[in-house]
Scaffold this active site. Structure first.
Site, short mmCIF file in Angstrom:
data_model
loop_
_atom_site.label_atom_id
_atom_site.label_comp_id
_atom_site.label_asym_id
_atom_site.label_seq_id
_atom_site.Cartn_x
_atom_site.Cartn_y
_atom_site.Cartn_z
N ASN A 233 -0.44 -5.56 -25.11
CA ASN A 233 -1.69 -6.10 -25.63
C ASN A 233 -2.53 -6.70 -24.53
O ASN A 233 -2.01 -7.26 -23.57
CB ASN A 233 -1.39 -7.17 -26.67
CG ASN A 233 -1.61 -6.62 -28.06
OD1 ASN A 233 -2.06 -5.48 -28.23
ND2 ASN A 233 -1.32 -7.42 -29.04
N ASN A 895 15.14 -0.90 -0.36
CA ASN A 895 14.36 -2.12 -0.52
C ASN A 895 13.06 -1.94 0.24
O ASN A 895 12.94 -1.07 1.11
CB ASN A 895 15.17 -3.29 0.08
CG ASN A 895 14.51 -4.63 -0.20
OD1 ASN A 895 13.80 -4.79 -1.21
ND2 ASN A 895 14.71 -5.59 0.69
N HIS A 897 10.21 -4.26 2.46
CA HIS A 897 10.09 -5.57 3.08
C HIS A 897 8.72 -5.68 3.74
O HIS A 897 8.29 -4.75 4.42
CB HIS A 897 11.20 -5.74 4.13
CG HIS A 897 11.20 -7.08 4.78
ND1 HIS A 897 11.67 -8.21 4.14
CD2 HIS A 897 10.75 -7.49 6.00
CE1 HIS A 897 11.51 -9.25 4.94
NE2 HIS A 897 10.96 -8.84 6.07
N GLU A 962 2.72 -1.11 0.74
CA GLU A 962 4.07 -1.12 0.15
C GLU A 962 4.16 -0.16 -1.02
O GLU A 962 5.12 0.60 -1.16
CB GLU A 962 4.43 -2.52 -0.38
CG GLU A 962 4.88 -3.50 0.66
CD GLU A 962 5.39 -4.79 0.03
OE1 GLU A 962 5.39 -4.92 -1.22
OE2 GLU A 962 5.78 -5.70 0.78
#
Ligand SMILES: *[C@@H]1O[C@H](CO)[C@@H](O)[C@H](O)[C@H]1NC(C)=O
Ligand SMILES: *[C@@H]1O[C@H](CO)[C@@H](O)[C@H](O)[C@H]1NC(C)=O
Length: 982
Positions: A233, A895, A897, A962
């Site tokens: 919403n 990952n 960073h 990223e």
């Protein structure tokens, strides 16, 4: 007479305030419109000297500029009492009036609890509710009332986000606990729990001076983020108006508004300005959902384009109590407003993106600014909702097309808007109740068109469709001492496959099949059938096709279609959404064997299987997942039968067994019979056993249709899972004494079955399992695999809003991706990313990071293993992982960073980069290793560092990279895994 002109100050910075200022500017009585604090629009002067939270500052500005009217847009200042404070300074000759209620009136919005009690005390219709401070009491209440759905509201203001709707007692208790536990800070230290009403929502806004009111045209907002009213919403993604409601509904709403104004007067609550009442139109009348003490956003943008009268005059009349004598008229046009939102909205909008292509206002289209600001570089985005593009037209279609054209033209990175604003109005070309309501004519036409079909199923003892009920004369059906057997079923998500392929007509047949085969298991003959067909919008041809196929199957199983219900439920179902359910009434002579003879089932009995005709109606949720995970199309040719499509193979109708099996059952030579439906042999066969026996099943003893091999291989779905999800080629299993095996087999063949398989025996139970499969590895063949589409199963671990997660998911949705995101795991139940993941249909799991690290990591590992996860992406997962977890998932955890590793490891990478005064920063995707930020590097990308960068501005720039680098790294790693496979 210029001297009689006056100036106006509008307080606020959204598209709503822009629209109000735009309309005020057109008044012949207005000299100048100021807006504070304003936004990126340059149409109105933005006085920098005005502090909008300070009445003294506002007053002195007004006095200096000859302003006599202040229009307050947002609820925040109203609830704090800004109107009281501004008007307190009114002494002779220095009158400044406000449009907006004083603090006492604004409480209608400020406190949900006050507002609900006000409704209750004054007999205004609203849903049942109660308010709570204590988690225990709230939970007890939720359990006691046991409503199907609940609405939980934070008592205080939570920027339009403090309302959560949930289904079921358990969910509601969880949410209550979260809210009272401080999810919205102080705003939710007290909550209101309400029953969720079913119906459609209408916003009714009115001008009022506290004595009388003038209602504005009805509008309808679109809250969900995504097209088709899906996704999270939002504050509102678009509005259409005017909405024409049935006159009795309009009259009812006007009466409630009148009663509200009367109640305010009676209670001595001063009120003036705009009163916004949200209604739910239910089958039991119109119920108030909430009051707002100000204009709605984005409703106002549409309403201002509809208003034909002078807004300034109306505002003055409201603020001075002279509304009765003010004429207000509205244009006879259709208006559509489309909100352009930022990437990441509503969870975490990305801002500061350059905006271009905003056209000048014209007769047709006005672009109101919401989240924009002017910088030295020009106009940039500064909020979640950036613009509201509002167009007028002679039809909604025309208005929407105009608004869409301009929405397309405006440019900023990550722009998102819904193209389907007003979708529920189209198709019919007019805004009317029948567009958002039930179409009686279509219903009558349907009944007429299926009458003959139903009549053709008549049996001697039944009457046909049309009465209030249906009489079944069992004597006339040939029964002497009849007993009834009744069964009910649906077709599950097979409906979605039918929808995707456009072949609906078989589903009626399936529905009947599921029900009559159930009834048959009790040695009963189906005599009558009733169906329930429900849809968001009745399309006669589609409904008739389904009902015709119901009739066909009824005829084939010798039962009469005696009645049913065809329901049109707009608002509950979307147009195009539908479902069917059926109920079969069977009859049996009391003298017939009363199957299943559970206690007679004993060691040595043989199990005879009757082939199924494919999947029948079970396991389709898994089927759809396999199809979508593998990128199959229902239109692709079936690899095992290229003349027909995969869709057609999946939709093969359920086999009807009544004709071939009933004789054998009546002969007394069958002890029990199991219908193999959802749960497969594994769960259905034990339903006819006594506890001390088991079935030993020889896998490979019956013929397995290719579709099951295909599902097994492409899932991949393990054999045990296959056997407890699908019928795997077995539609019915009969339990028979060995001495009757031949007679029963002959009877079945004589009555039309083509092959009967002996698939095993009843044995003594020796393990806890009541079904023992022998040679299970022989059951399915690994074949029909589209090898090039094998995808790597990815899990994403998050703790927060998950903006990297979103990019990973989006990347995986490209057809060429080698990844499929199976699950998102969060260690925080309130992580914003959870809702986002769900909006993409991705499963989410919360594993709270409490207790010993090894313990919750073990839970995570279990969740990962369960789903065959091969690659784990850490997307803002704020926990350090143990060496043992990293060891278990060696070279499988990646990952991202925010630095160019090996520089600046650890939690403060951006800050360290700034302190080191480097000229280049960046981000690195790397494998996780025991030592933090030290694993092998997969990819890096650099960004420049500017002299005036702050940690935030630099971090923003890095994040953009990223999002790209991490998603690409996921693909790179996935590709390397695939290469290893090959
Ligand atoms: C639309 O509905 C209104 C109100 O029911 C009716 O008066 C009007 O004739 C309709 N217009 C069209 C084009 O059907
Ligand atoms: C997926 O893998 C195939 C073959 O290994 C490769 O050709 C393709 O480019 C990969 N897709 C992506 C998005 O990397």
């Amino acid at each position: 007479m210029p001297s009689s002109k006056s100036s106006v100050l509008v307080i606020g910075s959204g598209a709503r305030e822009h629209a109000l200022a735009w309309k005020l500017q057109q008044s012949p009585s207005v000299e100048h419109v100021f807006i504070a604090p304003g936004n990126g629009s340059t149409e109105f002067e933005v006085p920098k000297s005005v502090d909008v939270n300070d009445a003294t500052s506002i007053r002195s500005f007004c006095v200096a500029r000859g302003i006599s009217l202040v229009v307050v847009g947002p609820e925040g200042p109203l609830c704090k009492g800004i109107v009281d404070e501004i008007e307190a300074g009114n002494v002779d000759g220095k009158e400044i009036y406000c449009f907006g209620p004083p603090k006492a009136g604004a409480r209608l919005e400020d406190s949900k609890k006050f507002s609900k009690h006000f409704m209750k005390a004054n007999g205004l219709p609203t849903a049942g509710f109660e308010d709570f401070r204590s988690v225990e009491e709230a939970k007890a209440f939720i359990e006691r009332v046991n409503w199907p759905s609940y609405v939980l509201k934070a008592d205080g203001l939570a920027a339009g986000k403090g309302v959560i709707i949930v289904d079921g007692v358990e969910e509601a208790k969880k949410v209550a606990e979260r809210m009272l536990g401080g999810e919205f800070g102080k705003a939710s230290s007290e909550i209101v729990i309400e029953e969720k009403l079913e119906g459609y929502e209408v916003s009714a806004l009115c001008f009022t001076d506290g004595k009388t009111f003038a209602r504005m045209p009805f509008t309808q907002d679109h809250k969900p983020l995504l097209e088709g009213d899906r996704g999270p919403n939002t504050g509102g993604m678009g509005v259409v108006g005017p909405l024409v409601l049935p006159s009795e509904v309009e009259a009812e709403i006007d009466q409630v508004l009148q009663n509200t104004i009367t109640a305010l007067q009676k209670s001595n609550i001063p009120y003036k300005g705009c009163l916004y009442a949200g209604f739910m139109v239910t089958s039991k009348g119109c119920k108030l959902l909430e009051f707002n003490c100000r204009f709605g956003d984005p409703e106002t943008e549409v309403l201002m384009r509809l208003l034909d009268s002078d807004l300034y005059t109306i505002c003055v009349a409201c603020s001075r109590g002279t509304l009765t004598s003010t004429e207000i008229s509205w244009k006879a046009q259709n208006v559509v407003g489309i909100v352009l939102a930022s990437e990441g909205y509503p969870a975490k909008p990305i801002v500061n993106r350059k905006v271009g292509g905003v056209p000048e206002h014209n007769e047709e289209t006005v672009v109101f600014h919401a989240g924009t600001k002017l910088t030295e570089e020009g106009l940039v985005t500064s909020g979640g909702r950036v613009f509201c593009v509002v167009s007028v037209g002679n039809s909604f279609q025309e208005a929407r097309n105009r608004a869409l054209a301009v929405s397309e033209q405006i440019q900023f990175e990550g722009k998102y808007y819904r193209r389907d604003i007003g979708h529920f109005l189209f198709n019919k070309g007019n805004v009317s109740y029948s567009a958002s309501g039930v179409d009686i004519a279509e219903g009558n036409a349907l009944v007429a068109s299926i009458k003959d079909v139903c009549l053709s199923t008549r049996t001697p003892g039944t009457e046909s469709i049309g009465g209030f009920g249906a009489l079944v004369d069992l004597k006339a059906e040939g029964f002497h001492t009849p007993q009834l057997v009744i069964g009910m079923d649906g077709v599950g998500t097979k409906i979605a496959v039918a929808e995707a392929t456009g072949h609906f007509d078989g589903l009626g047949y399936d529905l009947v099949g599921m029900c009559v085969n159930d009834v048959l298991c009790h040695c009963a003959r189906p005599v009558a059938f009733l169906d329930y067909y429900v849809t968001g919008r009745l399309v006669k041809e589609e409904a008739a096709a389904v009902i015709r196929s119901i009739a066909k199957a009824c005829k084939e199983s010798g039962c009469a279609l005696v009645g049913g219900e065809t329901a049109e439920m707009p608002g509950v179902y979307n147009p195009g959404q539908w479902d069917v359910a059926g109920c079969c009434i069977g009859a049996r002579e009391a003298s017939w064997p009363q199957l299943p003879l559970v206690d007679a089932v004993s060691e040595g009995d043989v199990l005879l299987a009757l082939p199924s005709n494919g999947l029948h109606s079970n396991g389709f949720s898994l089927v759809r997942k396999i199809v979508s995970d593998n990128g199959f199309s229902y239109k692709d040719p079936a690899p095992w039968n290229p003349q027909v499509s995969i869709g057609e193979e999946l939709l093969r109708p359920t086999k009807l067994y009544v004709k071939s099996v009933l004789g054998a059952l009546k002969s007394g030579k069958v002890k029990a019979i199991a219908h193999i439906t959802g749960g497969g042999i594994t769960e259905n066969l034990p339903r006819v056993f006594p506890p001390h026996v088991a079935a030993e099943i020889e896998c490979g003893s019956w013929s397995i249709p290719e579709v099951f091999d295909w599902l097994h291989s492409n899932g991949p779905v393990s054999p045990p899972e296959m056997l407890k999800t699908f019928n795997c080629g077995v539609g019915l299993i009969l339990v028979v004494d060995p001495k009757h095996q031949e007679a029963v087999t002959d009877s079945l063949i004589d009555n039309g079955e083509s092959s009967i398989y002996k698939i095993g025996n009843i044995v003594k139970q020796t393990t806890k399992d009541q079904i023992v499969y022998k040679n299970m590895e022989n059951t399915f063949k690994y074949r029909f695999v589209k090898t090039q589409t094998r995808k790597i199963n990815v899990a994403i671990l998050i703790s927060g809003a998950g903006s990297n997660m979103k990019k990973l998911i989006e990347k995986s949705l490209y057809a060429k991706s080698n990844c499929t995101v199976r699950v998102v795991i969060s260690n925080k139940a309130d992580a914003g990313g959870i809702a986002i993941a769900r909006s993409y249909g991705i499963e989410t799991v919360v594993v709270p990071s409490v207790g010993a690290r090894e313990d919750y990591e073990a839970i995570i590992t279990k969740e990962l293993e369960k789903r065959g996860i091969e690659l784990i992406c850490l997307a803002g997962f704020m926990r350090i992982l143990t060496a043992s977890f990293i060891g278990r998932w060696k070279n499988r955890i990646i990952n991202i960073h925010p630095s160019l590793l090996p520089s600046f490891k650890g939690a403060h990478a951006v800050q360290l980069a700034l302190e080191a005064k480097v000229k280049i920063a960046g981000c690195t995707a790397h494998f996780a290793d025991v030592e933090v930020d030290a694993g092998a590097i997969i990819a890096q990308e650099a960004v420049p560092v500017y002299d005036d960068d702050t940690e935030d501005s630099l971090h923003e720039r890095i994040k953009v990279k990223e999002h790209i680098v991490f998603a690409e790294a996921m693909e790179t790693v996935a590709k390397s895994f695939l290469a290893k496979d090959a």
